[in-house]
Motif scaffolding. Structure first.
Motif, short mmCIF file in Angstrom:
data_model
loop_
_atom_site.label_atom_id
_atom_site.label_comp_id
_atom_site.label_asym_id
_atom_site.label_seq_id
_atom_site.Cartn_x
_atom_site.Cartn_y
_atom_site.Cartn_z
N PRO A 47 0.91 -1.39 -0.24
CA PRO A 47 0.19 -0.03 -0.32
C PRO A 47 0.70 1.20 0.04
CG PRO A 47 -0.97 -1.74 1.56
CD PRO A 47 0.81 -2.17 1.17
N THR A 48 1.93 1.71 0.05
CA THR A 48 3.25 2.39 1.04
C THR A 48 3.09 2.49 -1.14
OG1 THR A 48 3.30 2.32 3.07
CG2 THR A 48 4.89 4.10 1.41
N TYR A 49 3.44 1.62 -1.13
CA TYR A 49 4.84 2.05 -2.59
C TYR A 49 3.38 2.55 -3.65
CZ TYR A 49 7.90 1.03 -6.03
OH TYR A 49 8.81 1.24 -7.15
N VAL A 50 2.47 1.83 -2.96
CA VAL A 50 1.44 2.62 -4.76
C VAL A 50 0.89 3.10 -4.20
CG1 VAL A 50 -1.14 0.96 -3.40
CG2 VAL A 50 -0.85 0.98 -6.05
N LYS A 51 0.48 4.35 -3.03
CA LYS A 51 0.12 5.58 -3.09
C LYS A 51 1.11 6.05 -3.27
CE LYS A 51 -0.26 8.33 1.60
NZ LYS A 51 -0.29 8.88 2.42
N GLY A 52 2.29 6.47 -3.62
CA GLY A 52 3.86 7.04 -3.71
C GLY A 52 3.39 7.07 -5.15
N TYR A 53 3.47 5.82 -6.72
CA TYR A 53 3.32 6.04 -7.66
C TYR A 53 1.67 5.30 -8.21
CZ TYR A 53 8.12 5.05 -7.37
OH TYR A 53 9.16 5.74 -7.25
N PHE A 54 0.99 6.27 -7.71
CA PHE A 54 -0.63 6.12 -8.15
C PHE A 54 -1.04 6.65 -9.28
CE2 PHE A 54 -0.03 10.45 -6.89
CZ PHE A 54 -1.36 11.42 -8.21
N ARG A 57 12.12 2.17 -1.57
CA ARG A 57 11.23 1.92 -1.48
C ARG A 57 11.01 0.19 -2.39
NH1 ARG A 57 9.75 6.86 -3.44
NH2 ARG A 57 8.19 7.60 -2.55
#
Length: 322
Positions: A162-169, A272
Protein backbone atom coordinates in the motif's frame (compact mmCIF):
# COMPACT_ATOMS: atom_id res chain seq x y z
CA UNK A 1 10.16 30.94 -31.44
CA UNK A 2 7.77 28.20 -30.26
CA UNK A 3 8.90 25.33 -28.07
CA UNK A 4 8.17 22.96 -30.95
CA UNK A 5 10.82 24.61 -33.12
CA UNK A 6 13.22 25.89 -30.47
CA UNK A 7 16.55 24.14 -29.96
CA UNK A 8 17.40 23.55 -26.31
CA UNK A 9 20.99 22.89 -27.39
CA UNK A 10 22.03 25.67 -29.79
CA UNK A 11 25.55 24.25 -30.07
CA UNK A 12 24.16 20.94 -31.34
CA UNK A 13 22.47 20.09 -34.61
CA UNK A 14 18.67 19.98 -34.44
CA UNK A 15 17.13 17.20 -36.52
CA UNK A 16 13.59 16.23 -37.54
CA UNK A 17 13.32 12.62 -38.74
CA UNK A 18 10.26 10.62 -39.89
CA UNK A 19 10.04 7.25 -38.13
CA UNK A 20 8.08 4.02 -38.46
CA UNK A 21 5.95 4.78 -35.37
CA UNK A 22 4.58 7.75 -37.32
CA UNK A 23 6.35 10.42 -35.28
CA UNK A 24 8.38 13.23 -36.75
CA UNK A 25 11.12 12.79 -34.19
CA UNK A 26 13.09 15.83 -33.04
CA UNK A 27 16.61 15.26 -31.78
CA UNK A 28 19.82 17.13 -30.99
CA UNK A 29 23.15 15.68 -32.06
CA UNK A 30 26.85 16.22 -32.32
CA UNK A 31 29.42 13.97 -33.97
CA UNK A 32 33.03 14.31 -32.88
CA UNK A 33 34.05 12.55 -36.09
CA UNK A 34 35.42 9.35 -34.63
CA UNK A 35 33.62 6.57 -36.49
CA UNK A 36 35.07 4.03 -34.06
CA UNK A 37 33.87 5.96 -31.03
CA UNK A 38 30.43 5.29 -29.54
CA UNK A 39 27.38 7.53 -29.80
CA UNK A 40 25.96 8.41 -26.40
CA UNK A 41 22.16 8.45 -26.58
CA UNK A 42 20.29 10.23 -23.75
CA UNK A 43 16.49 9.79 -23.49
CA UNK A 44 14.36 11.85 -21.11
CA UNK A 45 11.40 10.78 -18.99
CA UNK A 46 8.06 11.99 -17.62
CA UNK A 47 6.91 14.77 -17.41
CA UNK A 48 9.85 16.49 -19.07
CA UNK A 49 11.76 16.92 -22.30
CA UNK A 50 15.31 16.54 -23.57
CA UNK A 51 16.07 19.76 -21.70
CA UNK A 52 16.76 17.63 -18.58
CA UNK A 53 20.28 16.86 -19.85
CA UNK A 54 21.34 20.52 -20.08
CA UNK A 55 23.58 20.36 -16.99
CA UNK A 56 25.43 17.28 -18.26
CA UNK A 57 25.76 17.62 -22.02
CA UNK A 58 28.35 20.45 -22.13
CA UNK A 59 30.87 18.23 -20.35
CA UNK A 60 30.23 15.26 -22.65
CA UNK A 61 30.14 16.69 -26.16
CA UNK A 62 33.91 17.12 -26.38
CA UNK A 63 34.43 13.45 -25.51
CA UNK A 64 31.52 11.67 -27.17
CA UNK A 65 29.22 11.92 -30.12
CA UNK A 66 25.76 12.53 -28.65
CA UNK A 67 22.17 11.90 -29.72
CA UNK A 68 19.40 13.40 -27.56
CA UNK A 69 15.85 12.64 -28.76
CA UNK A 70 12.54 14.18 -27.72
CA UNK A 71 10.13 11.37 -26.86
CA UNK A 72 7.28 11.03 -29.38
CA UNK A 73 4.09 12.61 -28.09
CA UNK A 74 5.72 14.58 -25.28
CA UNK A 75 5.11 17.95 -26.90
CA UNK A 76 8.02 18.45 -29.28
CA UNK A 77 8.36 15.28 -31.35
CA UNK A 78 4.96 14.57 -32.90
CA UNK A 79 2.85 11.73 -31.48
CA UNK A 80 2.92 8.05 -32.35
CA UNK A 81 0.33 7.37 -35.06
CA UNK A 82 0.57 3.58 -35.38
CA UNK A 83 -1.10 2.92 -32.03
CA UNK A 84 1.94 0.99 -30.76
CA UNK A 85 3.36 2.91 -27.80
CA UNK A 86 5.44 0.03 -26.43
CA UNK A 87 9.03 0.69 -25.41
CA UNK A 88 10.08 -1.75 -28.13
CA UNK A 89 8.33 0.24 -30.87
CA UNK A 90 9.25 3.70 -29.64
CA UNK A 91 12.82 2.65 -28.90
CA UNK A 92 13.23 1.15 -32.36
CA UNK A 93 11.92 4.39 -33.88
CA UNK A 94 14.44 6.40 -31.88
CA UNK A 95 17.23 4.19 -33.21
CA UNK A 96 15.87 4.71 -36.73
CA UNK A 97 16.30 8.45 -36.23
CA UNK A 98 19.81 7.93 -34.87
CA UNK A 99 20.70 5.88 -37.93
CA UNK A 100 19.46 8.62 -40.24
CA UNK A 101 21.23 11.43 -38.38
CA UNK A 102 24.59 9.65 -38.23
CA UNK A 103 24.29 7.88 -41.61
CA UNK A 104 24.61 4.49 -39.92
CA UNK A 105 24.36 1.40 -42.12
CA UNK A 106 25.66 -2.16 -42.15
CA UNK A 107 28.63 -0.87 -44.14
CA UNK A 108 29.12 2.08 -41.78
CA UNK A 109 28.21 0.69 -38.32
CA UNK A 110 28.39 2.60 -35.03
CA UNK A 111 28.54 1.63 -31.37
CA UNK A 112 25.78 3.12 -29.20
CA UNK A 113 25.63 3.70 -25.45
CA UNK A 114 22.00 3.51 -24.31
CA UNK A 115 21.26 6.16 -21.69
CA UNK A 116 17.94 7.20 -20.20
CA UNK A 117 16.09 8.53 -17.16
CA UNK A 118 12.62 7.37 -16.04
CA UNK A 119 10.63 6.47 -19.20
CA UNK A 120 13.84 6.87 -21.17
CA UNK A 121 15.50 4.36 -18.88
CA UNK A 122 12.72 1.87 -19.63
CA UNK A 123 13.30 2.31 -23.35
CA UNK A 124 17.02 1.71 -22.86
CA UNK A 125 16.30 -1.41 -20.82
CA UNK A 126 14.13 -2.77 -23.65
CA UNK A 127 16.70 -1.91 -26.34
CA UNK A 128 19.49 -3.40 -24.24
CA UNK A 129 17.72 -6.74 -23.92
CA UNK A 130 17.10 -6.71 -27.69
CA UNK A 131 20.60 -5.42 -28.51
CA UNK A 132 21.58 -8.13 -30.98
CA UNK A 133 18.53 -7.39 -33.16
CA UNK A 134 20.07 -4.09 -34.27
CA UNK A 135 23.42 -5.44 -35.42
CA UNK A 136 22.01 -6.16 -38.89
CA UNK A 137 21.32 -2.44 -39.47
CA UNK A 138 24.72 -1.28 -38.22
CA UNK A 139 23.91 -0.41 -34.61
CA UNK A 140 25.91 -2.12 -31.88
CA UNK A 141 24.73 -1.27 -28.36
CA UNK A 142 27.78 -1.55 -26.10
CA UNK A 143 26.58 -0.30 -22.69
CA UNK A 144 23.49 0.91 -20.82
CA UNK A 145 23.05 3.76 -18.32
CA UNK A 146 19.67 3.60 -16.58
CA UNK A 147 18.55 6.30 -14.14
CA UNK A 148 16.08 5.91 -11.27
CA UNK A 149 13.94 2.94 -12.17
CA UNK A 150 13.46 -0.72 -11.42
CA UNK A 151 12.14 -2.88 -14.29
CA UNK A 152 8.51 -2.29 -15.24
CA UNK A 153 7.41 -5.78 -14.16
CA UNK A 154 8.99 -5.28 -10.74
CA UNK A 155 7.35 -1.87 -10.40
CA UNK A 156 3.88 -3.27 -11.03
CA UNK A 157 4.39 -6.45 -9.01
CA UNK A 158 5.22 -4.54 -5.82
CA UNK A 159 2.08 -2.42 -6.07
CA UNK A 160 0.59 -4.88 -3.59
CA UNK A 161 2.44 -2.81 -0.98
CA UNK A 162 0.00 0.00 0.00
CA UNK A 163 2.77 2.47 0.80
CA UNK A 164 4.45 1.88 -2.52
CA UNK A 165 1.33 2.18 -4.64
CA UNK A 166 0.33 5.37 -2.82
CA UNK A 167 3.57 6.99 -3.90
CA UNK A 168 3.15 5.80 -7.48
CA UNK A 169 -0.59 6.28 -7.90
CA UNK A 170 0.00 8.04 -11.21
CA UNK A 171 1.02 4.77 -12.91
CA UNK A 172 -2.44 3.15 -12.98
CA UNK A 173 -4.10 6.58 -13.19
CA UNK A 174 -2.29 7.67 -16.35
CA UNK A 175 -2.69 4.20 -17.89
CA UNK A 176 -6.46 4.82 -18.00
CA UNK A 177 -5.90 7.17 -20.90
CA UNK A 178 -9.32 8.66 -21.67
CA UNK A 179 -10.20 9.35 -18.03
CA UNK A 180 -6.73 10.65 -17.21
CA UNK A 181 -6.64 13.05 -20.16
CA UNK A 182 -10.04 14.50 -19.23
CA UNK A 183 -9.13 14.90 -15.58
CA UNK A 184 -5.70 16.38 -16.26
CA UNK A 185 -7.18 18.78 -18.81
CA UNK A 186 -9.71 19.94 -16.22
CA UNK A 187 -7.04 20.28 -13.54
CA UNK A 188 -4.55 21.89 -15.92
CA UNK A 189 -1.69 20.01 -17.54
CA UNK A 190 0.87 22.62 -16.59
CA UNK A 191 -0.36 22.69 -13.01
CA UNK A 192 -0.09 18.90 -12.87
CA UNK A 193 3.52 19.02 -14.08
CA UNK A 194 4.46 21.60 -11.46
CA UNK A 195 2.97 19.32 -8.82
CA UNK A 196 4.85 16.27 -10.12
CA UNK A 197 8.13 18.13 -10.01
CA UNK A 198 7.72 18.61 -6.27
CA UNK A 199 9.01 15.01 -6.10
CA UNK A 200 12.43 16.66 -5.97
CA UNK A 201 14.14 15.56 -2.81
CA UNK A 202 15.17 18.89 -1.29
CA UNK A 203 15.53 22.62 -1.93
CA UNK A 204 18.88 22.25 -3.67
CA UNK A 205 17.40 19.69 -6.04
CA UNK A 206 14.37 21.85 -6.72
CA UNK A 207 16.55 24.85 -7.54
CA UNK A 208 18.48 22.76 -10.04
CA UNK A 209 15.27 21.60 -11.72
CA UNK A 210 14.03 25.20 -11.90
CA UNK A 211 17.29 26.52 -13.38
CA UNK A 212 17.10 27.97 -16.90
CA UNK A 213 13.31 28.22 -16.76
CA UNK A 214 12.98 24.45 -17.23
CA UNK A 215 9.81 24.03 -15.18
CA UNK A 216 8.04 26.60 -17.34
CA UNK A 217 9.15 24.66 -20.42
CA UNK A 218 7.83 21.34 -19.13
CA UNK A 219 4.58 22.86 -17.89
CA UNK A 220 3.92 24.59 -21.23
CA UNK A 221 4.38 21.33 -23.15
CA UNK A 222 1.78 19.59 -20.96
CA UNK A 223 -0.80 22.28 -21.52
CA UNK A 224 -1.43 20.58 -24.88
CA UNK A 225 -3.98 17.77 -24.94
CA UNK A 226 -1.75 16.06 -27.51
CA UNK A 227 1.00 15.77 -24.90
CA UNK A 228 -1.35 14.58 -22.17
CA UNK A 229 -2.67 11.84 -24.44
CA UNK A 230 0.72 10.84 -25.85
CA UNK A 231 2.30 10.55 -22.40
CA UNK A 232 -0.71 8.64 -21.02
CA UNK A 233 -0.45 6.23 -23.96
CA UNK A 234 3.12 5.63 -22.83
CA UNK A 235 1.90 4.58 -19.37
CA UNK A 236 -0.86 2.43 -20.86
CA UNK A 237 1.78 0.56 -22.85
CA UNK A 238 3.73 -0.05 -19.64
CA UNK A 239 0.66 -1.67 -18.09
CA UNK A 240 0.09 -3.75 -21.21
CA UNK A 241 2.65 -4.76 -23.80
CA UNK A 242 5.75 -3.68 -21.85
CA UNK A 243 4.77 -5.75 -18.81
CA UNK A 244 3.94 -8.79 -20.95
CA UNK A 245 7.26 -8.57 -22.78
CA UNK A 246 9.19 -8.52 -19.53
CA UNK A 247 7.26 -11.52 -18.20
CA UNK A 248 8.25 -13.38 -21.38
CA UNK A 249 11.86 -12.16 -21.07
CA UNK A 250 12.22 -13.56 -17.57
CA UNK A 251 10.64 -16.88 -18.50
CA UNK A 252 12.98 -17.23 -21.48
CA UNK A 253 16.07 -15.96 -19.63
CA UNK A 254 16.44 -12.93 -21.91
CA UNK A 255 18.37 -10.36 -19.90
CA UNK A 256 20.67 -7.39 -20.32
CA UNK A 257 23.99 -8.56 -21.70
CA UNK A 258 25.64 -5.13 -21.79
CA UNK A 259 27.82 -3.48 -19.15
CA UNK A 260 25.18 -1.60 -17.16
CA UNK A 261 25.23 1.37 -14.79
CA UNK A 262 22.07 1.91 -12.76
CA UNK A 263 21.69 5.00 -10.57
CA UNK A 264 18.73 5.45 -8.23
CA UNK A 265 17.66 7.91 -5.55
CA UNK A 266 18.47 6.40 -2.16
CA UNK A 267 15.50 8.27 -0.68
CA UNK A 268 13.10 7.29 -3.47
CA UNK A 269 13.39 4.15 -5.58
CA UNK A 270 16.26 2.98 -3.39
CA UNK A 271 14.13 3.21 -0.24
CA UNK A 272 11.13 1.45 -1.80
CA UNK A 273 13.00 -1.43 -3.39
CA UNK A 274 16.31 -3.20 -2.96
CA UNK A 275 17.55 -1.93 -6.32
CA UNK A 276 21.00 -3.60 -6.22
CA UNK A 277 19.42 -7.01 -5.66
CA UNK A 278 16.50 -6.39 -8.02
CA UNK A 279 18.71 -5.51 -10.97
CA UNK A 280 20.92 -8.60 -10.53
CA UNK A 281 17.99 -10.70 -11.70
CA UNK A 282 17.69 -8.71 -14.93
CA UNK A 283 21.32 -8.83 -16.08
CA UNK A 284 23.04 -11.87 -17.58
CA UNK A 285 25.41 -13.72 -15.32
CA UNK A 286 28.96 -12.45 -15.78
CA UNK A 287 27.81 -9.09 -17.16
CA UNK A 288 29.15 -5.98 -15.44
CA UNK A 289 26.49 -4.31 -13.28
CA UNK A 290 27.02 -1.28 -11.08
CA UNK A 291 24.10 0.05 -9.02
CA UNK A 292 24.70 3.43 -7.37
CA UNK A 293 22.44 4.77 -4.63
CA UNK A 294 22.46 8.59 -4.76
CA UNK A 295 22.06 10.01 -1.28
CA UNK A 296 22.01 13.48 0.28
CA UNK A 297 18.21 13.61 0.04
CA UNK A 298 18.24 13.64 -3.77
CA UNK A 299 14.87 12.83 -5.36
CA UNK A 300 13.73 11.26 -8.61
CA UNK A 301 15.01 13.76 -11.18
CA UNK A 302 18.66 12.73 -11.10
CA UNK A 303 19.90 14.38 -14.33
CA UNK A 304 18.94 17.75 -12.84
CA UNK A 305 18.96 17.33 -9.05
CA UNK A 306 22.19 15.37 -8.93
CA UNK A 307 23.75 16.29 -12.26
CA UNK A 308 27.24 16.55 -10.76
CA UNK A 309 27.08 13.06 -9.27
CA UNK A 310 25.47 11.61 -12.39
CA UNK A 311 28.15 13.15 -14.61
CA UNK A 312 30.95 11.88 -12.37
CA UNK A 313 29.59 8.32 -12.34
CA UNK A 314 28.85 8.36 -16.08
CA UNK A 315 32.37 9.50 -16.96
CA UNK A 316 33.84 6.90 -14.62
CA UNK A 317 31.68 4.18 -16.20
CA UNK A 318 32.31 5.31 -19.77
CA UNK A 319 36.03 5.49 -19.12
CA UNK A 320 36.06 1.73 -19.12
CA UNK A 321 36.33 -0.14 -22.40
CA UNK A 322 32.79 0.37 -23.69
Amino acid sequence: MSLETKSFYPSLQRNVTPTSCGSQLVSYSSDIGSKDGPILMLIHGYPQSAFIWRHIVPSLVTKYSVFIPELPGYGISSPVTTGDHSKKSVGTSILEALRAVFNVSPSAPRKVILGGHDRGGRICHRLGVDATEFLAVGIKPVAAIILDIVPTKVQYDIFSNPTYVKGYFHWPFLANVDVAVKMLSAFGGGKWVRHQLTLAGNEKGMSRIQADGAVDVYAALFEKEETLRGSCDDYAAAAGEDYKQQVEDQKAGRKLGLPTLVMVSAAGVGARSNAPEVWKDWVQEGTELSVVLVGEGVGHFLPEEAHDIVLEKMVEFLGKDV
